[in-house]
Design a protein around this motif. Structure first.
Motif, PDB file in Angstrom:
ATOM      1  N   HIS A   1      -7.687   7.309   0.435  1.00 12.81           N
ATOM      2  CA  HIS A   1      -7.222   7.878  -0.822  1.00 12.81           C
ATOM      3  C   HIS A   1      -5.675   7.370  -1.204  1.00 12.81           C
ATOM      4  CE1 HIS A   1     -10.633  10.606  -0.848  1.00 12.81           C
ATOM      5  NE2 HIS A   1     -10.300  10.909   0.613  1.00 12.81           N
ATOM      6  N   GLN A   2      -5.770   6.152  -1.564  1.00 15.47           N
ATOM      7  CA  GLN A   2      -4.253   5.557  -1.850  1.00 15.47           C
ATOM      8  C   GLN A   2      -4.647   4.331  -2.930  1.00 15.47           C
ATOM      9  OE1 GLN A   2      -2.496   2.932   0.919  1.00 15.47           O
ATOM     10  NE2 GLN A   2      -4.043   2.927   2.276  1.00 15.47           N
ATOM     11  N   LYS A   3      -3.377   3.873  -3.413  1.00 14.29           N
ATOM     12  CA  LYS A   3      -3.545   2.736  -4.237  1.00 14.29           C
ATOM     13  C   LYS A   3      -2.955   1.542  -3.546  1.00 14.29           C
ATOM     14  CE  LYS A   3      -3.237   5.401  -8.628  1.00 14.29           C
ATOM     15  NZ  LYS A   3      -2.504   5.555  -9.662  1.00 14.29           N
ATOM     16  N   VAL A   4      -3.360   0.369  -3.762  1.00 14.69           N
ATOM     17  CA  VAL A   4      -2.992  -0.959  -3.231  1.00 14.69           C
ATOM     18  C   VAL A   4      -2.596  -1.613  -4.243  1.00 14.69           C
ATOM     19  CG1 VAL A   4      -3.549  -2.769  -1.566  1.00 14.69           C
ATOM     20  CG2 VAL A   4      -4.319  -0.333  -0.777  1.00 14.69           C
ATOM     21  N   THR A   5      -1.719  -2.627  -4.272  1.00 13.98           N
ATOM     22  CA  THR A   5      -1.339  -3.736  -5.152  1.00 13.98           C
ATOM     23  C   THR A   5      -1.148  -4.998  -4.480  1.00 13.98           C
ATOM     24  OG1 THR A   5      -0.108  -1.990  -6.400  1.00 13.98           O
ATOM     25  CG2 THR A   5       0.190  -4.414  -6.763  1.00 13.98           C
TER      26      THR A   5
ATOM     27  N   ARG B   1      -7.162  -8.863   5.589  1.00 12.13           N
ATOM     28  CA  ARG B   1      -7.765  -7.815   6.458  1.00 12.13           C
ATOM     29  C   ARG B   1      -6.801  -7.147   6.935  1.00 12.13           C
ATOM     30  NH1 ARG B   1     -11.111  -7.864  11.694  1.00 12.13           N
ATOM     31  NH2 ARG B   1      -9.307  -6.769  12.397  1.00 12.13           N
ATOM     32  N   THR B   2      -7.023  -5.933   7.006  1.00 13.51           N
ATOM     33  CA  THR B   2      -6.272  -4.817   7.738  1.00 13.51           C
ATOM     34  C   THR B   2      -6.597  -4.826   9.347  1.00 13.51           C
ATOM     35  OG1 THR B   2      -7.501  -3.138   7.284  1.00 13.51           O
ATOM     36  CG2 THR B   2      -5.455  -3.257   5.956  1.00 13.51           C
ATOM     37  N   ALA B   3      -5.676  -4.399  10.195  1.00 10.68           N
ATOM     38  CA  ALA B   3      -5.805  -4.274  11.442  1.00 10.68           C
ATOM     39  C   ALA B   3      -6.773  -3.193  11.891  1.00 10.68           C
ATOM     40  CB  ALA B   3      -4.347  -4.244  12.474  1.00 10.68           C
ATOM     41  N   THR B   4      -6.611  -1.998  11.325  1.00 10.26           N
ATOM     42  CA  THR B   4      -7.307  -0.776  11.280  1.00 10.26           C
ATOM     43  C   THR B   4      -7.588  -0.692   9.959  1.00 10.26           C
ATOM     44  OG1 THR B   4      -5.481   0.678  11.089  1.00 10.26           O
ATOM     45  CG2 THR B   4      -6.303   0.070  13.389  1.00 10.26           C
ATOM     46  N   TYR B   5      -8.812   0.256   9.698  1.00  8.43           N
ATOM     47  CA  TYR B   5      -9.268   0.686   8.341  1.00  8.43           C
ATOM     48  C   TYR B   5      -8.128   1.112   7.560  1.00  8.43           C
ATOM     49  CZ  TYR B   5     -13.831   0.423  10.351  1.00  8.43           C
ATOM     50  OH  TYR B   5     -14.983   0.027  11.115  1.00  8.43           O
ATOM     51  N   TRP B   6      -8.134   1.065   5.939  1.00  8.90           N
ATOM     52  CA  TRP B   6      -7.092   1.454   5.355  1.00  8.90           C
ATOM     53  C   TRP B   6      -7.196   3.088   5.385  1.00  8.90           C
ATOM     54  CZ3 TRP B   6      -4.270  -1.947   2.740  1.00  8.90           C
ATOM     55  CH2 TRP B   6      -4.817  -3.040   2.475  1.00  8.90           C
ATOM     56  N   PRO B   7      -6.106   3.505   5.337  1.00  9.63           N
ATOM     57  CA  PRO B   7      -5.913   5.016   5.075  1.00  9.63           C
ATOM     58  C   PRO B   7      -6.629   5.417   3.882  1.00  9.63           C
ATOM     59  CG  PRO B   7      -3.749   4.128   6.081  1.00  9.63           C
ATOM     60  CD  PRO B   7      -4.478   2.916   5.660  1.00  9.63           C
TER      61      PRO B   7
ATOM     62  N   ALA C   1       0.767  -1.296  -0.067  1.00  6.19           N
ATOM     63  CA  ALA C   1      -0.074   0.056   0.086  1.00  6.19           C
ATOM     64  C   ALA C   1       0.880   1.238  -0.098  1.00  6.19           C
ATOM     65  CB  ALA C   1      -0.910  -0.066   1.403  1.00  6.19           C
ATOM     66  N   GLU C   2       0.331   2.214  -0.467  1.00  4.03           N
ATOM     67  CA  GLU C   2       0.976   3.665  -0.643  1.00  4.03           C
ATOM     68  C   GLU C   2       0.898   3.999   0.911  1.00  4.03           C
ATOM     69  OE1 GLU C   2       0.122   5.427  -5.051  1.00  4.03           O
ATOM     70  OE2 GLU C   2      -1.247   5.765  -3.221  1.00  4.03           O
ATOM     71  N   LYS C   3       0.092   3.845   1.673  1.00  6.64           N
ATOM     72  CA  LYS C   3       0.060   4.138   2.911  1.00  6.64           C
ATOM     73  C   LYS C   3      -0.049   3.033   3.734  1.00  6.64           C
ATOM     74  CE  LYS C   3      -2.474   8.511   1.487  1.00  6.64           C
ATOM     75  NZ  LYS C   3      -3.723   9.156   1.804  1.00  6.64           N
ATOM     76  N   PRO C   4       1.123   2.059   3.962  1.00  4.84           N
ATOM     77  CA  PRO C   4       1.010   1.007   4.574  1.00  4.84           C
ATOM     78  C   PRO C   4       0.235   0.971   6.111  1.00  4.84           C
ATOM     79  CG  PRO C   4       3.351   1.433   3.991  1.00  4.84           C
ATOM     80  CD  PRO C   4       2.395   2.822   3.967  1.00  4.84           C
TER      81      PRO C   4
END
Length: 395
Positions: A208-212, A200-206, A181-184
């Motif tokens: 406005h970013q791109k994830v590959t 699943r992430t531990a907290t919500y995704w930050p 992620a751009e914002k890991p």
């Protein structure tokens, strides 16, 4: 006189001996020099050419794709190495040891592929051609959800990966899965069954970013006779942070976008006369939408009490137990009473707005009922503590 002449011969002989002795004396210095030169001379031998060993050896067939190519040189260093996969331009890379006498390939090999290996050390060259095994079962990524073309996702979105074959060696496959992620943010995989694994992430995704997401599974053994045959990459886009808070006791729904309230909606939730008609409390995610959606009472047939079969507009699914946020023209109940069969209904214009602006993976946090959303009911994954979620990882 005769005697005198007789004495002259010995004198000449002595002179010849002296000359011989002098000659010998002069030549003795040269002889000594010559001997010294002989003692310093060395025998020059042709250097032995380096030897090269390649594994897998020439002509090997049915080589396991997870086998490493190993090249060693004895009596020299490895100067050049080339590994070609079939007729493609792909080259296998590898690493040398400290003195460049050993080279080991990186990663896995392609199944059902012929390889040609060339190596050079000094004047020595060596080659090996071998073929990897054809899998009994070919493993591929069959689906990644949510991942529609051009789709923007909510901050709660999971990454649900479905394989076309059962995976029994889950750790090996999981090691081949990466999320960048751009914002890991910290996250973990959890296997739901032999063909589905969810990130699943531990907290919500930050926002406005791109994830590959990448599945480098080609050549990875997934089970007996099962190997990955094709890598997979998905580029995901995380949009705004949209959190909807539903208070079933106050009959209200508030929608926040990037921390700012953008909508206030009067709602009516489940009437709660039965468990079936009770809206579930907990963190839901928006899963899909339809306009209209046909809704039929589960477990009931026409004529039974509570039976219904209706078409509902602007419906956004939030669980697999029949719960939606949808339009309903019963403004007399919205903001006042809970009269639905378990869904959250809102004024038609506001429901249409919610339908039009939703992103799959947006958060709908519902409170106020005594029925808890199960973690595996739809995308209720946030209902499970992350410490427990991680235990579903094969690693």
């Amino acid at each position: 006189m005769n005697i005198a002449s007789g004495w002259k011969k010995p004198t000449a002989g002595i002179a010849l001996l002296a000359a011989a002795a002098l000659t010998a004396s002069c030549s003795s210095g040269n002889a000594a020099t010559g001997n010294a030169g002989a003692s310093k001379a060395t025998t020059s031998a042709t250097p032995q050419a380096p030897t090269i060993t390649i594994s897998p050896a020439e002509g090997s067939a049915k080589v396991s794709p997870d086998k490493k190519i190993v090249i060693t040189a004895s009596g020299g260093t490895l100067d050049e190495i080339t590994v070609q996969a079939g007729k493609s331009d792909d080259e296998i890379t590898g690493t040398y040891n400290a003195d460049k006498t050993r080279w080991v390939s990186k990663g896995t090999l392609k199944p059902s592929t012929g390889y040609t290996v060339s190596a050079k050390s000094g004047v020595t060259t060596a080659t090996s051609a071998f073929t990897t095994i054809k899998p009994e079962r070919e493993l591929q990524v069959a689906d990644v959800t949510p991942n529609a073309k051009g789709e923007t996702l909510g901050v709660g979105a999971p990454i649900i990966v479905t394989f076309n074959q059962p995976v029994t060696q889950k750790a090996a496959i999981e090691r081949a899965l990466t999320v960048k992620a751009e914002k890991p943010v910290k996250g973990a995989w959890r296997w739901i069954n032999d063909t589905v694994v969810i990130y699943r992430t531990a907290t919500y995704w930050p926002a406005h970013q791109k994830v590959t997401f990448t599945a480098d599974i080609e050549g990875v053994k997934a089970g007996k006779g099962t190997y990955g045959v094709k890598d997979y990459t998905a580029n995901l886009k995380i949009g705004a942070k949209v959190i909807s808070k539903v208070d079933t006791k106050k009959h209200m729904m508030y929608v926040y976008k990037d921390g700012k309230r953008v909508q206030t909606m009067r709602i009516s939730a489940g009437m709660a006369t039965t468990r079936e008609y009770t809206t579930t409390s907990g963190v839901h995610l928006t899963m899909e939408r339809g306009n209209p959606v046909r809704m039929i009472s589960p477990g009931r047939k026409k004529g039974d009490p509570g039976y219904y079969d209706v078409m509902i507009n602007h419906a956004v699914r939030i669980s697999n137990s029949g719960e939606y946020v949808h339009a309903k023209d019963n403004v007399w109940a919205q903001g006042v009473r809970n009269v639905s069969h378990g869904c959250v209904n809102a004024r038609p214009d506001q429901a249409r707005w919610f339908y039009s602006t939703m992103q799959r993976g947006d958060v709908v946090d519902i409170t106020g009922t005594n029925r808890e959303l199960e973690w595996n009911n739809g995308w209720g994954f946030w209902q499970m503590p992350f410490s427990q979620w991680k235990k579903g990882s094969a690693l």
